[in-house]
Scaffold this motif. Sequence first.
Motif, PDB file in Angstrom:
ATOM      1  N   PHE A 106      11.988  32.360  30.489  1.00  0.00           N
ATOM      2  CA  PHE A 106      10.594  31.997  30.749  1.00  0.00           C
ATOM      3  C   PHE A 106      10.290  30.550  30.352  1.00  0.00           C
ATOM      4  CE2 PHE A 106      10.224  33.828  26.403  1.00  0.00           C
ATOM      5  CZ  PHE A 106       9.630  32.766  25.742  1.00  0.00           C
ATOM      6  N   ALA A 107      11.163  29.949  29.538  1.00  0.00           N
ATOM      7  CA  ALA A 107      10.908  28.591  29.041  1.00  0.00           C
ATOM      8  C   ALA A 107      11.722  27.534  29.763  1.00  0.00           C
ATOM      9  CB  ALA A 107      11.176  28.527  27.542  1.00  0.00           C
ATOM     10  N   VAL A 108      12.326  27.880  30.894  1.00  0.00           N
ATOM     11  CA  VAL A 108      13.057  26.877  31.678  1.00  0.00           C
ATOM     12  C   VAL A 108      12.043  26.196  32.586  1.00  0.00           C
ATOM     13  CG1 VAL A 108      14.960  26.449  33.269  1.00  0.00           C
ATOM     14  CG2 VAL A 108      15.166  28.251  31.549  1.00  0.00           C
ATOM     15  N   ASN A 109      11.282  25.292  32.000  1.00  0.00           N
ATOM     16  CA  ASN A 109      10.269  24.523  32.721  1.00  0.00           C
ATOM     17  C   ASN A 109       9.937  23.292  31.889  1.00  0.00           C
ATOM     18  OD1 ASN A 109       8.107  25.336  30.797  1.00  0.00           O
ATOM     19  ND2 ASN A 109       8.380  27.347  31.739  1.00  0.00           N
ATOM     20  N   ARG A 110       9.171  22.406  32.432  1.00  0.00           N
ATOM     21  CA  ARG A 110       8.832  21.153  31.737  1.00  0.00           C
ATOM     22  C   ARG A 110       8.172  21.412  30.391  1.00  0.00           C
ATOM     23  NH1 ARG A 110       5.740  17.188  35.399  1.00  0.00           N
ATOM     24  NH2 ARG A 110       7.877  16.525  35.878  1.00  0.00           N
ATOM     25  N   PHE A 111       7.361  22.457  30.317  1.00  0.00           N
ATOM     26  CA  PHE A 111       6.602  22.730  29.100  1.00  0.00           C
ATOM     27  C   PHE A 111       7.404  23.542  28.090  1.00  0.00           C
ATOM     28  CE2 PHE A 111       3.717  22.500  32.739  1.00  0.00           C
ATOM     29  CZ  PHE A 111       2.972  21.395  32.381  1.00  0.00           C
ATOM     30  N   ARG A 112       8.497  24.148  28.538  1.00  0.00           N
ATOM     31  CA  ARG A 112       9.336  25.019  27.720  1.00  0.00           C
ATOM     32  C   ARG A 112       8.458  26.047  27.001  1.00  0.00           C
ATOM     33  NH1 ARG A 112      13.308  22.846  24.028  1.00  0.00           N
ATOM     34  NH2 ARG A 112      14.790  24.347  24.837  1.00  0.00           N
ATOM     35  N   ALA A 113       7.603  26.690  27.798  1.00  0.00           N
ATOM     36  CA  ALA A 113       6.624  27.630  27.253  1.00  0.00           C
ATOM     37  C   ALA A 113       6.325  28.716  28.284  1.00  0.00           C
ATOM     38  CB  ALA A 113       5.345  26.891  26.888  1.00  0.00           C
ATOM     39  N   ARG A 114       5.666  29.757  27.831  1.00  0.00           N
ATOM     40  CA  ARG A 114       5.236  30.820  28.740  1.00  0.00           C
ATOM     41  C   ARG A 114       4.095  30.324  29.628  1.00  0.00           C
ATOM     42  NH1 ARG A 114       6.857  35.771  28.617  1.00  0.00           N
ATOM     43  NH2 ARG A 114       8.226  36.530  26.965  1.00  0.00           N
ATOM     44  N   GLU A 115       4.076  30.809  30.853  1.00  0.00           N
ATOM     45  CA  GLU A 115       3.034  30.401  31.800  1.00  0.00           C
ATOM     46  C   GLU A 115       1.641  30.803  31.336  1.00  0.00           C
ATOM     47  OE1 GLU A 115       3.866  31.819  35.702  1.00  0.00           O
ATOM     48  OE2 GLU A 115       5.658  30.568  35.948  1.00  0.00           O
ATOM     49  N   GLU A 116       1.547  31.869  30.528  1.00  0.00           N
ATOM     50  CA  GLU A 116       0.234  32.329  30.075  1.00  0.00           C
ATOM     51  C   GLU A 116      -0.536  31.226  29.363  1.00  0.00           C
ATOM     52  OE1 GLU A 116       2.796  35.871  28.742  1.00  0.00           O
ATOM     53  OE2 GLU A 116       3.192  34.026  29.848  1.00  0.00           O
ATOM     54  N   ASN A 117       0.189  30.381  28.635  1.00  0.00           N
ATOM     55  CA  ASN A 117      -0.480  29.297  27.909  1.00  0.00           C
ATOM     56  C   ASN A 117       0.539  28.208  27.608  1.00  0.00           C
ATOM     57  OD1 ASN A 117      -2.077  27.637  26.346  1.00  0.00           O
ATOM     58  ND2 ASN A 117      -3.101  29.332  25.303  1.00  0.00           N
ATOM     59  N   GLU A 118       0.613  27.234  28.486  1.00  0.00           N
ATOM     60  CA  GLU A 118       1.617  26.173  28.350  1.00  0.00           C
ATOM     61  C   GLU A 118       1.251  25.156  27.278  1.00  0.00           C
ATOM     62  OE1 GLU A 118       1.458  25.022  32.408  1.00  0.00           O
ATOM     63  OE2 GLU A 118       3.154  26.303  32.990  1.00  0.00           O
ATOM     64  N   ARG A 119       0.044  25.259  26.737  1.00  0.00           N
ATOM     65  CA  ARG A 119      -0.362  24.312  25.694  1.00  0.00           C
ATOM     66  C   ARG A 119       0.414  24.535  24.403  1.00  0.00           C
ATOM     67  NH1 ARG A 119      -4.504  21.045  26.085  1.00  0.00           N
ATOM     68  NH2 ARG A 119      -5.832  21.155  27.922  1.00  0.00           N
ATOM     69  N   PHE A 120       0.831  25.762  24.159  1.00  0.00           N
ATOM     70  CA  PHE A 120       1.477  26.069  22.887  1.00  0.00           C
ATOM     71  C   PHE A 120       2.991  25.994  23.004  1.00  0.00           C
ATOM     72  CE2 PHE A 120      -2.731  27.700  22.209  1.00  0.00           C
ATOM     73  CZ  PHE A 120      -2.979  27.336  20.890  1.00  0.00           C
ATOM     74  N   LEU A 121       3.563  25.139  22.165  1.00  0.00           N
ATOM     75  CA  LEU A 121       5.013  24.993  22.076  1.00  0.00           C
ATOM     76  C   LEU A 121       5.500  25.791  20.873  1.00  0.00           C
ATOM     77  CD1 LEU A 121       7.711  23.551  22.866  1.00  0.00           C
ATOM     78  CD2 LEU A 121       7.059  21.777  21.212  1.00  0.00           C
ATOM     79  N   VAL A 122       6.546  26.592  21.085  1.00  0.00           N
ATOM     80  CA  VAL A 122       7.151  27.376  20.009  1.00  0.00           C
ATOM     81  C   VAL A 122       8.638  27.024  19.987  1.00  0.00           C
ATOM     82  CG1 VAL A 122       7.570  29.690  19.081  1.00  0.00           C
ATOM     83  CG2 VAL A 122       5.491  29.236  20.419  1.00  0.00           C
ATOM     84  N   ILE A 123       9.089  26.368  18.921  1.00  0.00           N
ATOM     85  CA  ILE A 123      10.490  25.949  18.840  1.00  0.00           C
ATOM     86  C   ILE A 123      11.033  26.176  17.433  1.00  0.00           C
ATOM     87  CG2 ILE A 123      10.509  24.208  20.685  1.00  0.00           C
ATOM     88  CD1 ILE A 123      10.045  22.075  18.523  1.00  0.00           C
ATOM     89  N   VAL A 124      12.344  26.351  17.350  1.00  0.00           N
ATOM     90  CA  VAL A 124      13.009  26.440  16.058  1.00  0.00           C
ATOM     91  C   VAL A 124      13.125  25.020  15.499  1.00  0.00           C
ATOM     92  CG1 VAL A 124      15.152  27.055  14.852  1.00  0.00           C
ATOM     93  CG2 VAL A 124      14.271  28.523  16.701  1.00  0.00           C
ATOM     94  N   GLY A 125      12.633  24.832  14.285  1.00  0.00           N
ATOM     95  CA  GLY A 125      12.587  23.497  13.688  1.00  0.00           C
ATOM     96  C   GLY A 125      13.867  23.099  12.995  1.00  0.00           C
ATOM     97  N   LEU A 126      14.976  23.165  13.728  1.00  0.00           N
ATOM     98  CA  LEU A 126      16.276  22.736  13.198  1.00  0.00           C
ATOM     99  C   LEU A 126      16.944  21.834  14.229  1.00  0.00           C
ATOM    100  CD1 LEU A 126      17.670  26.084  11.712  1.00  0.00           C
ATOM    101  CD2 LEU A 126      16.676  24.151  10.454  1.00  0.00           C
ATOM    102  N   CYS A 127      17.302  20.626  13.810  1.00  0.00           N
ATOM    103  CA  CYS A 127      17.967  19.690  14.704  1.00  0.00           C
ATOM    104  C   CYS A 127      19.290  20.292  15.169  1.00  0.00           C
ATOM    105  CB  CYS A 127      18.212  18.367  13.979  1.00  0.00           C
ATOM    106  SG  CYS A 127      19.020  17.122  15.009  1.00  0.00           S
ATOM    107  N   THR A 128      19.602  20.111  16.443  1.00  0.00           N
ATOM    108  CA  THR A 128      20.827  20.682  17.010  1.00  0.00           C
ATOM    109  C   THR A 128      22.057  19.848  16.698  1.00  0.00           C
ATOM    110  OG1 THR A 128      20.296  19.598  19.117  1.00  0.00           O
ATOM    111  CG2 THR A 128      19.618  21.892  18.858  1.00  0.00           C
ATOM    112  N   HIS A 129      21.888  18.814  15.871  1.00  0.00           N
ATOM    113  CA  HIS A 129      23.039  18.023  15.425  1.00  0.00           C
ATOM    114  C   HIS A 129      23.682  18.693  14.206  1.00  0.00           C
ATOM    115  CE1 HIS A 129      24.641  14.198  13.295  1.00  0.00           C
ATOM    116  NE2 HIS A 129      25.576  14.660  14.117  1.00  0.00           N
ATOM    117  N   LEU A 130      22.982  18.618  13.052  1.00  0.00           N
ATOM    118  CA  LEU A 130      23.538  19.207  11.832  1.00  0.00           C
ATOM    119  C   LEU A 130      22.542  20.109  11.108  1.00  0.00           C
ATOM    120  CD1 LEU A 130      25.585  16.204  10.376  1.00  0.00           C
ATOM    121  CD2 LEU A 130      26.461  18.249  11.523  1.00  0.00           C
ATOM    122  N   GLY A 131      21.470  20.476  11.794  1.00  0.00           N
ATOM    123  CA  GLY A 131      20.566  21.468  11.216  1.00  0.00           C
ATOM    124  C   GLY A 131      19.494  20.960  10.287  1.00  0.00           C
TER     125      GLY A 131
END
Length: 201
Positions: A106-131
Amino acid sequence: MADSPSNPARRRFLTGAASAVGAVGVGFAAVPFLSSFQPSAKAEAAGAPVDVNIGKLSPGQMTTVSWRGKPVYVVHRTDRMLESLADVEDKLRDPESAKVTQQPDFAVNRFRAREENERFLVIVGLCTHLGCAPTYRPEVAPDDLGEDWKGGFFCPCHGSKFDMSGRVYRGVPAPTNLEVPQYVYASEDIITVGGTEEESA
């Protein structure tokens, strides 16, 4: 006699003392029983869903919750933040979110969010380099990030940069976009991180 067992005052005192001791005992017995209704730390670490109240999150604000032992950032994006997403796509490593392990379908889009409310971003706060934990940098063109910076997330450990959808810039150590966890809207004001469509139905 003052110490006679039939003394009413003494009997009332002994009855009251026994009742107090009994009440304390019941309280101690109830604590583990009541705490059993709360998810254990082990259950939370295993992935028990976590509710986030977004009703009081003002535009531009971010809150952080813990899920599976990881920080999860929830950002209420402004109109300017949403508009900036198109402006930076030529600078990103994976603007289309092609790395399938970094987000649910559902997050494969520019907003990386659900269509119900694209204003809210939900992400894991860990850098994909070394965490390391990237910092939230919503300001535009700060001195330390340059005039091209439109807002996003900056990892202070090794300098990786992500836009306001958590998409990684080219030329930084982080190889992939920040992860979007599974989440659902339990209600208009509640996001359940780790929840599924079946649970929200």
